[in-house]
Design an enzyme around this catalytic site. Structure first.
Site, PDB file in Angstrom:
ATOM      1  N   ASN A  22     -14.970  15.345  27.793  1.00  0.00           N
ATOM      2  CA  ASN A  22     -14.379  13.780  27.397  1.00  0.00           C
ATOM      3  C   ASN A  22     -13.249  13.310  28.083  1.00  0.00           C
ATOM      4  OD1 ASN A  22     -12.798  16.051  26.174  1.00  0.00           O
ATOM      5  ND2 ASN A  22     -11.779  14.341  25.054  1.00  0.00           N
ATOM      6  N   ARG A  23     -12.814  14.072  29.247  1.00  0.00           N
ATOM      7  CA  ARG A  23     -11.710  13.902  30.090  1.00  0.00           C
ATOM      8  C   ARG A  23     -11.775  14.595  31.502  1.00  0.00           C
ATOM      9  NH1 ARG A  23      -6.358  16.293  26.941  1.00  0.00           N
ATOM     10  NH2 ARG A  23      -6.935  18.496  26.849  1.00  0.00           N
ATOM     11  N   GLY A  24     -10.811  14.203  32.264  1.00  0.00           N
ATOM     12  CA  GLY A  24     -10.756  14.945  33.494  1.00  0.00           C
ATOM     13  C   GLY A  24     -11.816  15.266  34.287  1.00  0.00           C
ATOM     14  N   ILE A  25     -12.162  16.629  34.551  1.00  0.00           N
ATOM     15  CA  ILE A  25     -13.390  17.329  35.478  1.00  0.00           C
ATOM     16  C   ILE A  25     -14.440  17.043  34.585  1.00  0.00           C
ATOM     17  CG2 ILE A  25     -14.048  19.011  36.465  1.00  0.00           C
ATOM     18  CD1 ILE A  25     -11.245  19.994  37.422  1.00  0.00           C
ATOM     19  N   ARG A  45     -13.214  18.886  20.646  1.00  0.00           N
ATOM     20  CA  ARG A  45     -12.840  19.045  19.426  1.00  0.00           C
ATOM     21  C   ARG A  45     -13.025  17.863  18.374  1.00  0.00           C
ATOM     22  NH1 ARG A  45      -9.866  23.885  18.329  1.00  0.00           N
ATOM     23  NH2 ARG A  45      -9.670  25.051  20.223  1.00  0.00           N
ATOM     24  N   GLY A  93     -11.263  24.076  28.315  1.00  0.00           N
ATOM     25  CA  GLY A  93     -10.349  25.168  28.594  1.00  0.00           C
ATOM     26  C   GLY A  93      -8.863  24.657  28.270  1.00  0.00           C
ATOM     27  N   TYR A 156      -3.957  32.313  31.477  1.00  0.00           N
ATOM     28  CA  TYR A 156      -4.884  31.430  32.041  1.00  0.00           C
ATOM     29  C   TYR A 156      -5.805  32.046  33.291  1.00  0.00           C
ATOM     30  CZ  TYR A 156      -6.606  26.939  34.186  1.00  0.00           C
ATOM     31  OH  TYR A 156      -7.718  26.111  34.517  1.00  0.00           O
ATOM     32  N   LYS A 160      -9.821  32.730  33.701  1.00  0.00           N
ATOM     33  CA  LYS A 160     -10.588  32.195  34.704  1.00  0.00           C
ATOM     34  C   LYS A 160     -11.325  33.413  35.771  1.00  0.00           C
ATOM     35  CE  LYS A 160     -10.287  27.928  33.347  1.00  0.00           C
ATOM     36  NZ  LYS A 160     -11.344  27.120  33.097  1.00  0.00           N
TER      37      LYS A 160
END
Length: 250
Positions: A22-25, A45, A93, A156, A160
């Site tokens: 839904n956003r960003g990358i 979510r 993430g 984090y 990853k």
């Protein structure tokens, strides 16, 4: 000899699922694949669907990837609408940054549960349909931090980095069934979050990037499009850095 007819109502494109789309990358990836003609669904979510994705016919599904039952329900909803998932992009993430000596058990495990175990839950569920189809593309969105390290991001970075082992194990297990699993490791990408950083901090980050600029979300999406496409059928278990040279493939 009879002519073959094509059903104009028959579905076209592949069934694609992008988590955290839904956003960003994630949004850039969903937009690129939908523009290519794929039947794209996103999870988040809230079940939110950005207007630009709605215009492309993208389906939004509410899902908490830390909940196995919710993941199964989300996949079932996507399968009912688009058919078995043929391309999974595990992008969702979170971060909970703090120095190692101050990091709590909950701060560490919460990040791993979303970023690493969440990707595992989705890959496990997607593999069922892919095995039956004898084809599939799994792309896990990691980070330069997972290979390069970063102070204050032990949780984090660990999550990853774990995606690399996950992708390579999937490759060895399912590679003979026409399924590939690869990792994309973005560097610093121009987002609302980076734009809000103090100018001095932005300049410090830029100084470390050989390309001398932040990346664009669309540049990450282009690499995902390639790895999800026919031209990448013989690439699996790879880690592709998209970071302007910051990590140098570490």
């Amino acid at each position: 000899m009879s002519e073959q007819t094509t059903d104009p109502q028959a579905p076209t494109g592949r069934s694609v699922l992008v988590t955290g789309g839904n956003r960003g990358i994630g949004r850039a990836i969903a937009r690129a694949l939908a523009a290519d003609g794929d039947r794209v669904a996103i999870t988040n979510r809230s079940g939110e669907l950005p207007p630009e994705l709605a215009e492309l016919g993208v389906l939004a599904v509410q899902c908490d990837i830390t909940d196995t039952a919710a993941v199964d329900a989300a996949f079932s909803e996507v399968e009912a609408a688009h058919g078995p998932v043929e391309v999974l992009v595990a992008n969702a993430g979170i971060t909970k940054d703090t120095l190692l000596m101050r990091m709590t058990d909950d701060e560490f495990t919460a990040v791993l549960d979303t970023n690493l175990t969440g990707a595992f839950r989705c890959a496990r569920r997607a593999s069922k349909g892919m095995i039956r189809l004898r084809r599939g593309r799994i792309v896990l969105i990691s980070s330069v931090v997972g290979l390069y390290g970063s102070p204050g991001q032990a949780n984090y970075a660990a999550s990853k980095a774990g995606l690399v082992g996950l992708a390579r194990s999937i490759t060895r297990e399912l590679g003979g069934r026409g399924i590939t699993a690869n990792v994309v490791a973005p560097g610093f990408v121009q987002t609302d979050m980076t734009a809000a950083l103090p100018e001095a901090q932005q300049q410090a980050y830029l100084a470390a990037i050989p390309a001398g600029r932040f990346g664009a979300a669309d540049e990450i999406a282009d690499v995902v499009r390639f790895l999800a496409g026919d031209g990448a059928g013989y690439i699996s278990g790879a880690v592709v850095p998209v970071d302007g040279g910051l990590g140098m493939g570490h």
